[in-house]
Design an enzyme around this catalytic site. Structure first.
Site, PDB file in Angstrom:
ATOM      1  N   LYS A 168      -0.790  -0.910  -4.586  1.00  0.00           N
ATOM      2  CA  LYS A 168      -2.050  -0.217  -4.257  1.00  0.00           C
ATOM      3  C   LYS A 168      -1.704   1.232  -3.984  1.00  0.00           C
ATOM      4  O   LYS A 168      -0.819   1.509  -3.154  1.00  0.00           O
ATOM      5  CB  LYS A 168      -2.658  -0.882  -3.023  1.00  0.00           C
ATOM      6  CG  LYS A 168      -3.661  -0.062  -2.243  1.00  0.00           C
ATOM      7  CD  LYS A 168      -4.355  -0.934  -1.208  1.00  0.00           C
ATOM      8  CE  LYS A 168      -4.743  -0.154   0.006  1.00  0.00           C
ATOM      9  NZ  LYS A 168      -5.458  -1.003   0.994  1.00  0.00           N
TER      10      LYS A 168
ATOM     11  N   LYS B 173      -2.920   4.909  -2.671  1.00  0.00           N
ATOM     12  CA  LYS B 173      -3.920   5.703  -1.976  1.00  0.00           C
ATOM     13  C   LYS B 173      -4.280   6.874  -2.879  1.00  0.00           C
ATOM     14  O   LYS B 173      -3.385   7.489  -3.484  1.00  0.00           O
ATOM     15  CB  LYS B 173      -3.336   6.229  -0.657  1.00  0.00           C
ATOM     16  CG  LYS B 173      -3.086   5.142   0.365  1.00  0.00           C
ATOM     17  CD  LYS B 173      -4.393   4.562   0.853  1.00  0.00           C
ATOM     18  CE  LYS B 173      -4.144   3.557   1.956  1.00  0.00           C
ATOM     19  NZ  LYS B 173      -5.393   3.003   2.507  1.00  0.00           N
TER      20      LYS B 173
ATOM     21  N   ASP C 223     -14.041  -1.905   1.784  1.00  0.00           N
ATOM     22  CA  ASP C 223     -13.179  -2.062   2.967  1.00  0.00           C
ATOM     23  C   ASP C 223     -13.986  -1.549   4.161  1.00  0.00           C
ATOM     24  O   ASP C 223     -14.650  -2.317   4.842  1.00  0.00           O
ATOM     25  CB  ASP C 223     -11.867  -1.273   2.752  1.00  0.00           C
ATOM     26  CG  ASP C 223     -10.956  -1.251   3.981  1.00  0.00           C
ATOM     27  OD1 ASP C 223      -9.818  -0.773   3.861  1.00  0.00           O
ATOM     28  OD2 ASP C 223     -11.380  -1.683   5.064  1.00  0.00           O
TER      29      ASP C 223
ATOM     30  N   GLY D 131      -4.812  -4.675   5.238  1.00  0.00           N
ATOM     31  CA  GLY D 131      -3.817  -4.420   6.276  1.00  0.00           C
ATOM     32  C   GLY D 131      -4.140  -3.154   7.040  1.00  0.00           C
ATOM     33  O   GLY D 131      -4.776  -2.244   6.509  1.00  0.00           O
TER      34      GLY D 131
ATOM     35  N   ASP E 233      -7.048   2.885  -3.540  1.00  0.00           N
ATOM     36  CA  ASP E 233      -7.831   2.891  -2.304  1.00  0.00           C
ATOM     37  C   ASP E 233      -8.153   4.334  -1.948  1.00  0.00           C
ATOM     38  O   ASP E 233      -7.251   5.132  -1.702  1.00  0.00           O
ATOM     39  CB  ASP E 233      -7.035   2.237  -1.165  1.00  0.00           C
ATOM     40  CG  ASP E 233      -7.872   2.100   0.104  1.00  0.00           C
ATOM     41  OD1 ASP E 233      -7.371   1.514   1.079  1.00  0.00           O
ATOM     42  OD2 ASP E 233      -9.029   2.561   0.115  1.00  0.00           O
TER      43      ASP E 233
ATOM     44  N   SER F 279       0.861  -1.187   0.000  1.00  0.00           N
ATOM     45  CA  SER F 279       0.000   0.000   0.000  1.00  0.00           C
ATOM     46  C   SER F 279       0.896   1.235   0.000  1.00  0.00           C
ATOM     47  O   SER F 279       1.738   1.390   0.890  1.00  0.00           O
ATOM     48  CB  SER F 279      -0.889  -0.006   1.245  1.00  0.00           C
ATOM     49  OG  SER F 279      -1.740   1.117   1.231  1.00  0.00           O
TER      50      SER F 279
ATOM     51  N   LYS G   9     -10.548  -7.722   6.714  1.00  0.00           N
ATOM     52  CA  LYS G   9      -9.638  -7.352   7.806  1.00  0.00           C
ATOM     53  C   LYS G   9     -10.249  -7.846   9.109  1.00  0.00           C
ATOM     54  O   LYS G   9     -11.353  -7.438   9.485  1.00  0.00           O
ATOM     55  CB  LYS G   9      -9.487  -5.834   7.910  1.00  0.00           C
ATOM     56  CG  LYS G   9      -8.790  -5.158   6.765  1.00  0.00           C
ATOM     57  CD  LYS G   9      -8.763  -3.651   6.998  1.00  0.00           C
ATOM     58  CE  LYS G   9      -8.102  -2.943   5.855  1.00  0.00           C
ATOM     59  NZ  LYS G   9      -8.159  -1.475   6.017  1.00  0.00           N
TER      60      LYS G   9
ATOM     61  N   GLU H 236     -10.981   0.621  -4.294  1.00  0.00           N
ATOM     62  CA  GLU H 236     -11.337   0.242  -2.924  1.00  0.00           C
ATOM     63  C   GLU H 236     -12.023   1.406  -2.217  1.00  0.00           C
ATOM     64  O   GLU H 236     -11.514   2.530  -2.235  1.00  0.00           O
ATOM     65  CB  GLU H 236     -10.060  -0.148  -2.179  1.00  0.00           C
ATOM     66  CG  GLU H 236     -10.222  -0.684  -0.785  1.00  0.00           C
ATOM     67  CD  GLU H 236      -8.886  -1.036  -0.139  1.00  0.00           C
ATOM     68  OE1 GLU H 236      -7.858  -1.130  -0.836  1.00  0.00           O
ATOM     69  OE2 GLU H 236      -8.873  -1.191   1.095  1.00  0.00           O
TER      70      GLU H 236
HETATM   71  C1  LIG Z   1      -2.304  -0.450   4.528  1.00  0.00           C
HETATM   72  C2  LIG Z   1      -3.558   0.302   4.321  1.00  0.00           C
HETATM   73  O1  LIG Z   1      -3.759   0.997   3.370  1.00  0.00           O
HETATM   74  N1  LIG Z   1      -4.459   0.163   5.311  1.00  0.00           N
HETATM   75  C3  LIG Z   1      -5.781   0.694   5.463  1.00  0.00           C
HETATM   76  C4  LIG Z   1      -5.801   2.124   5.889  1.00  0.00           C
HETATM   77  C5  LIG Z   1      -4.715   2.559   6.767  1.00  0.00           C
HETATM   78  C6  LIG Z   1      -3.913   3.570   6.305  1.00  0.00           C
HETATM   79  C7  LIG Z   1      -2.934   4.096   7.091  1.00  0.00           C
HETATM   80  C8  LIG Z   1      -2.689   3.624   8.354  1.00  0.00           C
HETATM   81  C9  LIG Z   1      -1.685   4.159   9.154  1.00  0.00           C
HETATM   82  C10 LIG Z   1      -1.470   3.678  10.433  1.00  0.00           C
HETATM   83  C11 LIG Z   1      -2.257   2.660  10.893  1.00  0.00           C
HETATM   84  C12 LIG Z   1      -3.252   2.103  10.103  1.00  0.00           C
HETATM   85  C13 LIG Z   1      -3.488   2.584   8.827  1.00  0.00           C
HETATM   86  C14 LIG Z   1      -4.508   2.059   8.013  1.00  0.00           C
HETATM   87  C15 LIG Z   1      -6.652   0.518   4.229  1.00  0.00           C
HETATM   88  O2  LIG Z   1      -6.567  -0.465   3.503  1.00  0.00           O
HETATM   89  O3  LIG Z   1      -7.530   1.362   4.038  1.00  0.00           O
HETATM   90 MG   LIG Z   2      -8.643   0.331   2.486  1.00  0.00          MG
END
Ligand SMILES: CC(=O)N[C@@H](Cc1ccc2ccccc2c1)C(=O)O
Ligand SMILES: [Mg+2]
Length: 369
Positions: free
Chosen positions: A161, A163, A239, A291, A189, A135, A263, A214
């Protein structure tokens, strides 16, 4: 099994680089570890809450009070508790799924270790390794983004992936496609950053052959995904909205989803996550393991979950070093040839590093029967 004590440890662990998403930028991982002391041994887990309620309604500040006041009293001192009893005993409590998931996973760890059983065998996972997706946060420039993505591809990540958020979407995806070609498995995402009025903008992403988009809209907007799916070719993945097997079942029936990011923390535990996997497999809905920037504790358990047969897309199962310089487990998961090994030791798949945990503990509460 009888739970004699529950210890909650708030930890704050520096990230190797700030991680920017549509809901903010994080440069540390502030979450809560759970240790359960039982008559047959100890178990550990982590609650994947964020420091602020922007991904979901939970936040790390709330975990210790809600567990202390309302959850621990339902679990402490009760005889004959197994991992399948935790969700039932906590069911009257609404929400707080990440706190519930932490308690269930700690009980599962203690129960599996006492039985000498691995989480993989408990779930019936036969995979020995799982593919690594990564990510990638929002960057200040497309040049910086392309450099970061190139680094991850060089490391061997099999899926990228990105953001995205309004103003940081089409140009960023186009730049990555221009730099690395059409064949790199690529998805985006939005973390709920778009509105239904943005559907024409999101349709522009169809030009890039993405695996999925996502969580484009707010957690509570299910029907807007029905409209989006009618308007674009890119598969729509949920998600934040996919909080339970019940909601996923309704989203499938509504035609609001193509793919589900599973998750354990978001859905209240690994047992519910496995139920969502089974539900989606029964409906032909592909799933992958999401994650939450887990420490080695959650990272190991996720590597096992991602090994279930229906996880057909690479998950956010990255090496610990994607986020951390050091880990709080003695056996950090490292990517080898684009994959993580599926842990097979008894318990949820990790061995702790007590000194490392001590070093990042900022608050500790012990609740006793
Ligand atoms: C890996 C990924 O994109 N995770 C989440 C969102 C996310 C993004 C940033 C974070 C920073 C610190 C702790 C948790 C976090 C979770 C998601 O899929 O949407
Ligand atoms: Mg997500």
């Amino acid at each position: 099994m009888r739970i004699e004590a529950i210890e909650l440890r708030r930890v704050d662990i520096p990230l190797v680089t700030p991680f920017r998403t549509s809901f903010g930028t994080q440069d540390t991982r502030d979450c809560v570890l759970v240790r359960v002391v039982t008559d047959v041994g100890e178990g550990w887990s982590e609650c994947v809450t964020m420091p602020w309620p922007l991904y979901s309604a939970e936040s790390s500040d709330v975990v210790i009070p809600i567990v202390s006041a309302h959850m621990a009293p339902r679990l402490l001192g009760v005889d004959g508790i197994g991992p399948r009893d935790v969700a039932r005993l906590l069911a009257p409590i609404r929400g707080h799924r990440m706190a519930k998931a932490g308690l269930e996973a700690a009980v599962l760890d203690a129960w599996l270790r006492a039985a000498g059983q691995s989480f993989a065998s408990f779930l019936g996972v036969t995979a020995t390794r799982v593919p690594c997706g990564v990510s990638v946060g929002i960057h200040d420039s497309t040049e910086a983004l392309v450099e970061t993505v190139g680094g991850y591809l060089d490391e061997g990540y099999v899926r990228i992936k990105l953001k995205i958020e309004p103003g940081n979407d089409v140009e960023a995806v186009a730049a990555v496609r221009r730099a690395f070609g059409e064949d790199v498995p690529l998805q985006v995402d939005a973390n709920a950053a778009y509105e239904p009025g943005d559907i024409p903008l999101l349709r522009q992403l169809d030009a890039f052959g993405l695996l999925l988009i996502e969580q484009p809209f707010d957690e509570e907007r299910l029907l807007a995904n029905v409209d989006l799916r009618a308007a674009i070719d890119t598969p729509v993945c949920l998600d934040e909205s996919a909080v339970s097997a019940q909601v996923v079942a309704d989203a499938i029936r509504l035609g609001a989803v193509d793919i589900v990011n599973i998750k354990a923390g978001r859905v209240g535990g690994y047992l519910e996550a496995a139920r969502i996997h089974d539900l989606c497999v029964a409906h032909g809905v592909p799933v992958w393991c999401g994650g939450m920037v887990e420490t080695g504790i959650g990272r190991a358990a996720n590597a096992v979950l991602a090994g279930m047969a229906g996880f057909s897309l690479p998950g956010d199962n990255s090496g610990f070093d994607r986020f951390y310089a050091t880990d709080i487990v003695a056996d950090p998961l490292r990517m080898v040839d684009g994959h993580l090994p599926v842990p097979t030791a008894p318990g949820m798949g990790f061995e702790l590093d007590p000194e490392a945990i001590e070093a990042v503990t900022v608050e500790r509460v012990l609740l006793e029967a």
